[in-house]
Design an enzyme around this catalytic site. Structure first.
Site, PDB file in Angstrom:
ATOM      1  N   HIS A   1     -10.922  -5.952   9.245  1.00 30.77           N
ATOM      2  CA  HIS A   1     -11.773  -5.747   8.070  1.00 30.77           C
ATOM      3  C   HIS A   1     -12.970  -4.886   8.459  1.00 30.77           C
ATOM      4  CE1 HIS A   1      -9.625  -9.545   7.107  1.00 30.77           C
ATOM      5  NE2 HIS A   1      -9.604  -9.047   5.887  1.00 30.77           N
TER       6      HIS A   1
ATOM      7  N   GLU B   1       0.816  -1.213   0.000  1.00 28.54           N
ATOM      8  CA  GLU B   1       0.000   0.000   0.000  1.00 28.54           C
ATOM      9  C   GLU B   1       0.848   1.260   0.000  1.00 28.54           C
ATOM     10  OE1 GLU B   1      -0.542  -2.646   1.838  1.00 28.54           O
ATOM     11  OE2 GLU B   1      -2.530  -3.340   1.215  1.00 28.54           O
TER      12      GLU B   1
ATOM     13  N   ALA C   1      -9.986  -0.329   4.532  1.00 33.80           N
ATOM     14  CA  ALA C   1      -9.366   0.831   5.169  1.00 33.80           C
ATOM     15  C   ALA C   1      -8.360   0.384   6.234  1.00 33.80           C
ATOM     16  CB  ALA C   1     -10.422   1.741   5.780  1.00 33.80           C
TER      17      ALA C   1
ATOM     18  N   GLN D   1      -7.715  -2.101  -0.310  1.00 35.94           N
ATOM     19  CA  GLN D   1      -8.745  -3.163  -0.259  1.00 35.94           C
ATOM     20  C   GLN D   1      -9.700  -3.020   0.921  1.00 35.94           C
ATOM     21  OE1 GLN D   1      -7.207  -7.136  -0.682  1.00 35.94           O
ATOM     22  NE2 GLN D   1      -7.120  -6.917  -2.906  1.00 35.94           N
TER      23      GLN D   1
ATOM     24  N   PHE E   1      -2.779   1.535   6.675  1.00 34.28           N
ATOM     25  CA  PHE E   1      -1.680   1.957   7.536  1.00 34.28           C
ATOM     26  C   PHE E   1      -0.281   1.738   6.959  1.00 34.28           C
ATOM     27  CE2 PHE E   1      -5.341   1.347  10.415  1.00 34.28           C
ATOM     28  CZ  PHE E   1      -5.510   2.685  10.712  1.00 34.28           C
TER      29      PHE E   1
HETATM   30  C1  LIG Z   1      -1.277  -5.113   4.113  1.00 35.88           C
HETATM   31  C2  LIG Z   1      -2.353  -5.936   3.507  1.00 35.88           C
HETATM   32  N1  LIG Z   1      -2.918  -5.553   2.353  1.00 35.88           N
HETATM   33  C3  LIG Z   1      -3.904  -6.283   1.781  1.00 35.88           C
HETATM   34  C4  LIG Z   1      -4.342  -7.421   2.368  1.00 35.88           C
HETATM   35  C5  LIG Z   1      -5.483  -8.232   1.743  1.00 35.88           C
HETATM   36  N2  LIG Z   1      -4.976  -9.471   1.183  1.00 35.88           N
HETATM   37  C6  LIG Z   1      -5.019 -10.641   1.847  1.00 35.88           C
HETATM   38  S1  LIG Z   1      -4.240 -11.891   1.028  1.00 35.88           S
HETATM   39  C7  LIG Z   1      -3.906 -10.899  -0.284  1.00 35.88           C
HETATM   40  C8  LIG Z   1      -3.163 -11.393  -1.469  1.00 35.88           C
HETATM   41  C9  LIG Z   1      -3.820 -12.468  -2.157  1.00 35.88           C
HETATM   42  O1  LIG Z   1      -2.895 -12.940  -3.103  1.00 35.88           O
HETATM   43  P1  LIG Z   1      -2.082 -14.276  -2.864  1.00 35.88           P
HETATM   44  O2  LIG Z   1      -1.223 -14.228  -1.661  1.00 35.88           O
HETATM   45  O3  LIG Z   1      -1.415 -14.577  -4.168  1.00 35.88           O
HETATM   46  O4  LIG Z   1      -3.204 -15.301  -2.524  1.00 35.88           O
HETATM   47  P2  LIG Z   1      -4.158 -16.009  -3.556  1.00 35.88           P
HETATM   48  O5  LIG Z   1      -5.246 -15.005  -3.847  1.00 35.88           O
HETATM   49  O6  LIG Z   1      -3.302 -16.358  -4.728  1.00 35.88           O
HETATM   50  O7  LIG Z   1      -4.628 -17.174  -2.750  1.00 35.88           O
HETATM   51  C10 LIG Z   1      -4.380  -9.609  -0.062  1.00 35.88           C
HETATM   52  C11 LIG Z   1      -4.232  -8.501  -1.018  1.00 35.88           C
HETATM   53  C12 LIG Z   1      -3.717  -7.794   3.572  1.00 35.88           C
HETATM   54  N3  LIG Z   1      -4.075  -8.901   4.223  1.00 35.88           N
HETATM   55  N4  LIG Z   1      -2.737  -7.043   4.111  1.00 35.88           N
END
Ligand SMILES: Cc1ncc(C[n+]2csc(CCOP(=O)(O)OP(=O)(O)O)c2C)c(N)n1
Ligand SMILES: Cc1ncc(C[n+]2csc(CCOP(=O)(O)OP(=O)(O)O)c2C)c(N)n1
Ligand SMILES: [Mg+2]
Ligand SMILES: [Mg+2]
Lengths: 324, 312, 324, 312
Positions: C129, C60, C84, C82, C88
């Protein structure tokens, strides 16, 4: 007992706590051999060695994040952030992790640590060496926030903060570091977190101020005294949890309250204190609760004395409030 | 060293738990359920490659580590439901299971932030002269996030006894075209890689942990997971083929687990929610007198007042 | 004109702005092919291509930091966070950089961008969330903060935010995303930033509420109406700069005010609104200004409905305030 | 390509400015002065290796870039003093000089944050089909900070036309034992290195910029600076030796500069501070009617009231 400034007082508190509890470690950018930008950790490296006075890479998120892990293991890390302005790279670790570590794990893990950082303006440091970010951390449940205004309080409060079981933000008013000297005991002592202090008794208006602005409040109080306005000044010392009872008792007497702080006004701590007073002492209020604060702009370089809520800006609000 | 049968049995527990909780999540009985995404064999093998006094920093998907350390299905379901028996008091969302006794750290939902904690704990253990080692699990995308950089860098500087294990999705191409293991050089950290099969993971994690324990510093281990065909099915077939168990025995084992899950979930949903007052617990350490800070006490009282007739 | 939910309304605003101004680019984690976790950017990738609907790495700080550079070049980036809760890691870039970019450069550079992020609880998402971090950004001078409560406002406010010359935090109440449908024009339109709206007229108490909590305030108002208490409800829509005049006019009529918000109480936006009212309308206040908010704890998983300031918790405060 | 004499002349300006402003900083006439720390030759050479439409993202120490692009000493001193003529309106602290006309970006005081902006701008230029290239300057310790990771990673992913230039202190050992250039591989970015002498910098930055302009992506260039003996002195000796100028000519050149500095500083300190109201300017874009937001207007009025007798 001898005359000490705040730098010396904090240094002594660190030394005492490190000597009496080997779980206490100090860490940060140049806190070791160099002794910190403001020399607050001077001599600790020589006394306690590199395993307990740790120079880290330039990465505040890494500093606080590793400190969380160290605290989880059972240590008592005391990370230093060079300027409170540089705390923001660590914001996520403080707000999302440290503050919630105990709560989210149902008490399985805790996060006892003290994050020390100099705050405030008045050294011509401009935007990024002058800010006062306390409100961000007060708004974050799970943290405690301390801001001493003098060497004696600094030493006692820091000892309490280090012995506390939860994360504490310990903000040091850098303009006071070497400007104020007073008698400070050589031995260790504590001042409980959460207890404010009436710095000056008065009849007509209560002023709440902390850190470097306490001295401006005192100067303003002297000035309006000549015009017959008697000001009571409360220094909360611990900003959060707040000693609201002390403030409310004062307002019950004076019927009027003014909060002074350096941080911007909008959603600053002044709003919280005053709203709490409106909730608890509404019928005692004879005038609108008022604030004198930094402006809702970034901290400017040239006009910092105009930006800061110095006595000159406090006086009119005191008079207005007293005469309302 | 743990054998593959042990790995298999733990992984099946995790898988059946996933299947069951996915149903409850879809039905809205629980908030959501971060499943193992077919990485349970890797997580179990990595867990079993460690000593019991070693520490694990899981992601919310890595409940298999807790199961492999002996957490009962009922205890985990209580957590996912967030009922009055939840070890986290209904505070942590599903996947945030943590246990100090089992040396399973509190997982971060912010991707990668727990990695820095892991470095810190490993470093602390070393500063205190302990022989404990840390395993930090992550999904490969977390290497993009800021705390991966902090965590591995600090580990490189401090030579902390830690194994960073990337569960790399072998079916997705990295962007840019850089493998996670290649990032180790940026931090002066040893890198290693292996396939996602449990024998390889047992061996590579075991070896990395041994090095860490011996003071040889951190390792960034990339485990390349193929999710198709299902690796758990593949292991089952191999073990069957080797005669580690019969179809019937496996069937009985699974039926037993399903019954256990049935009991665990029925029990978990039958339990009450945490008490109202629990909202305010574990915010700070309890004070000597048990009193809450004034502002929190006022909020507790206002909640109680709004729920006067509520028995909780 | 047709019945639309907020997801659709925001999607239309993005599409209109992108079509009429080729400087507008959308960026974030999975906003492209996937169309975002909440499907708000669905279809944009197909329509505008990968150069204007950009999938980024999971970082982010990198998203907002690169957006600052893009804005400096002359684009109008609209990064999505994704949740709020995940803002951070970008906090330093927002607070230290975006907010101060114009000010610190004396206007040499500006930072027109809209950071979109879903906020609020009610989806059983637990600690990370569910949060509502608006106060952090209101306390940071140089930002604007918007939070629409319905599809119509969302579309018009987002258009204004994208056309604004300064950084805007655009917080979308995720519980409202698909729960509320209403008539929304198909064509583009704007609603000016900084203008609130009286949602319901009343005599006895003013309630200020926004986002998902507006509906709780309305429910509470219905409930107390049966007991003879008539509630006026103001939705500020733009949280900062605040339409204080609108609120003050209402309080001058009712003499009473209650603010409702999901975020924790301490240093929340409620304190600021109420203190501003105390400053501007002190003599009109017949009862203490009051707040009903999330508690000063992290956001819990199980007891989220008890944590949230739902109608059940608003009603007692309305009655108390009305009968004070 | 720029010649060494041009580099020398710009660097001497920067050096003499440093010496002068250091005096004023010590005397408390200005807040502080982030000096070039003997890296002015590198900064000037890197600047002159670019085209004029290329963009520079300096650190607060890199005023030499602005000087090399034609900023007068007086303009820079006005900024350091923060007087009424300061291009930043007295808002930015010393070293934060920025100029859109000169394509010099606003430097970040938070170490490394500007690097991410630089990637974003480069990427935007490429998205818009422009041929502009970006130079992002940093000190090697900034590679530890989080935004270095974001910036180089995003550059690697987007193939943005950017040159990251590390002014590496060749007298300090890196910790862990990893050179900045070695970090490039973690991001799929080309790396390069050269010594801190201006000819090498001209060549390597020129080549990296050429590649970026040609669509060949980013470069992480590590410039290894030795600060002892003074590199500016060394260049002076070499140019003298080559006959590029005589002792007398150099002396005259420096005397001219010193006089210019004298005039610039006297003028700068004689100028008034910015108007009181300037505190509230450039917070937001001016509205069509020129009105400030209500809350800001109230604060402006209160300041004005407290300074009623003040003519500013
Ligand atoms: C700092 C932060 N930003 C965003 C998220 C939301 N988030 C959770 S898992 C993920 C990534 C999903 O991609 P990947 O690790 O490739 O998992 P896949 O969808 O392939 O199972 C995101 C963006 C988070 N948990 N933490
Ligand atoms: C995020 C952030 N943290 C801390 C600082 C304060 N700071 C400025 S430069 C610097 C590092 C100094 O080390 P180095 O780059 O090696 O410079 P040297 O002291 O060797 O000249 C630090 C910690 C900062 N500017 N930004
Ligand atoms: Mg993936
Ligand atoms: Mg250095």
């Amino acid at each position: 007992m001898s005359q000490k400034n705040m730098v010396k007082a904090i240094n002594e508190a660190l030394r005492h706590e490190m000597a009496s509890d080997d779980r206490v470690v100090v860490m940060g950018e140049d806190v070791g051999k160099v002794g910190g930008v403001f020399r607050v950790t001077e001599g600790l490296y020589d006394e306690f060695g590199e395993a307990r006075v740790i120079d880290t890479p330039l990465n505040e998120g890494g500093i606080v994040g590793t400190a969380i892990g160290m605290a989880a293991y059972g240590l008592r890390p005391v990370p230093e952030i060079q300027f409170a302005d540089f705390i923001f790279p660590a914001f996520d670790q403080i707000v999302s992790e440290a503050a919630k570590y105990r709560y989210r794990s149902g008490g399985e893990y805790a996060c006892p640590m003290v994050i020390r950082a100099p705050i405030g303006g008045g050294i011509r440091g401009g935007l990024y060496h002058s800010q006062s970010p306390e409100a961000f951390f007060i708004h974050t449940a799970g943290l405690k926030v301390v801001c001493p205004s003098n060497p004696y309080d600094a030493k006692g409060l820091l000892a309490s903060a280090i012995r506390d079981e939860d994360p504490v933000l310990f903000f040091e008013p850098k303009r006071v570091y070497r400007a104020v000297k007073m008698e400070v005991p050589d031995e260790a002592y504590t001042i409980p977190l959460g207890e404010g202090r009436v710095v000056r008794e008065g009849e007509h208006v209560t002023v709440v101020a902390w850190g470097a602005m306490l001295y401006e409040a005192i100067a303003a109080a002297e000035e309006v005294a000549a015009q017959g306005v008697s000001v009571e000044i409360v220094d909360p010392r611990t900003l959060w949890p707040l000693d609201l009872d002390l403030i409310v008792r004062s307002v019950e007497k004076t019927g009027r309250i003014v909060v002074v702080h350096e941080a911007p006004k909008a959603c600053g701590f002044g709003a919280e204190i005053l709203q709490l007073v409106s909730e608890r002492a509404f019928l005692h209020l004879a005038a609108p609760p008022a604030r004198v604060t930094g402006f809702d702009t970034p901290f400017p370089y040239t006009l910092e004395n105009e930006y800061l809520p110095l006595a000159r800006r406090i006086v009119p609000t005191l008079l207005e409030t007293a005469r309302y | 060293m743990a054998d593959l049968l042990e790995v298999y049995r733990s992984a099946v527990r995790a898988r059946l738990l996933d299947e069951r909780l996915a149903i409850h999540a879809r039905a809205g009985h629980i908030g959501y359920h971060p499943d193992a995404a077919r990485a349970e064999l890797v997580v179990v093998a990595a867990t079993l490659a460690l000593d019991r006094e070693d520490w694990i920093f899981p992601t919310p998907r890595d409940h298999a580590a807790a199961l492999a350390r002996g957490v009962s299905l009922e205890r985990y379901v209580d957590h996912a439901v967030g009922n009055a028996d939840d070890a986290l008091g209904g505070h942590g969302s599903p996947g945030m299971f943590a246990s100090r006794a089992l040396r399973i750290a509190s997982p971060s939902v912010q991707v990668s932030q727990h990695l820095t904690h892991a470095t810190g704990l490993a470093w602390a253990a070393r500063l205190r002269g302990a022989k404990e080692v840390v395993l930090a699990l992550f999904d490969e995308t977390a290497a993009d996030a800021g705390d991966f950089h902090s965590a591995v860098n600090f580990a490189g500087v401090t030579r902390a006894p830690i194994v960073f294990l990337s569960k790399t999705d072998g079916d997705e191409a990295p962007a840019p075209d850089v493998e996670v293991r290649e990032k180790a050089v940026a931090y002066g950290v040893r890198d290693d890689e292996c396939a996602g099969d449990p024998a390889a993971v047992l061996e590579h994690v075991g070896e990395a942990a041994r090095r860490a324990r011996a003071g040889e510093g951190p390792t960034l281990l990339e485990v390349r997971l193929r999710k198709e065909p299902d690796p758990l099915e593949a292991l089952r077939a191999a073990l069957l083929h080797e005669g580690a168990f019969t179809e019937e025995a496996d069937f009985a084992f699974r039926r037993e687990l399903l019954l256990e899950l049935e009991r665990a979930t029925s029990a978990a949903f039958a339990k009450p929610a945490p008490r109202l007052e629990s909202l305010f617990e574990h915010l700070y350490a309890p004070s000597a007198e048990g009193a809450l800070p004034v502002h929190v006490e006022a909020q507790r009282a206002s909640l109680r007042a709004a729920y006067r007739e509520d028995p909780r």
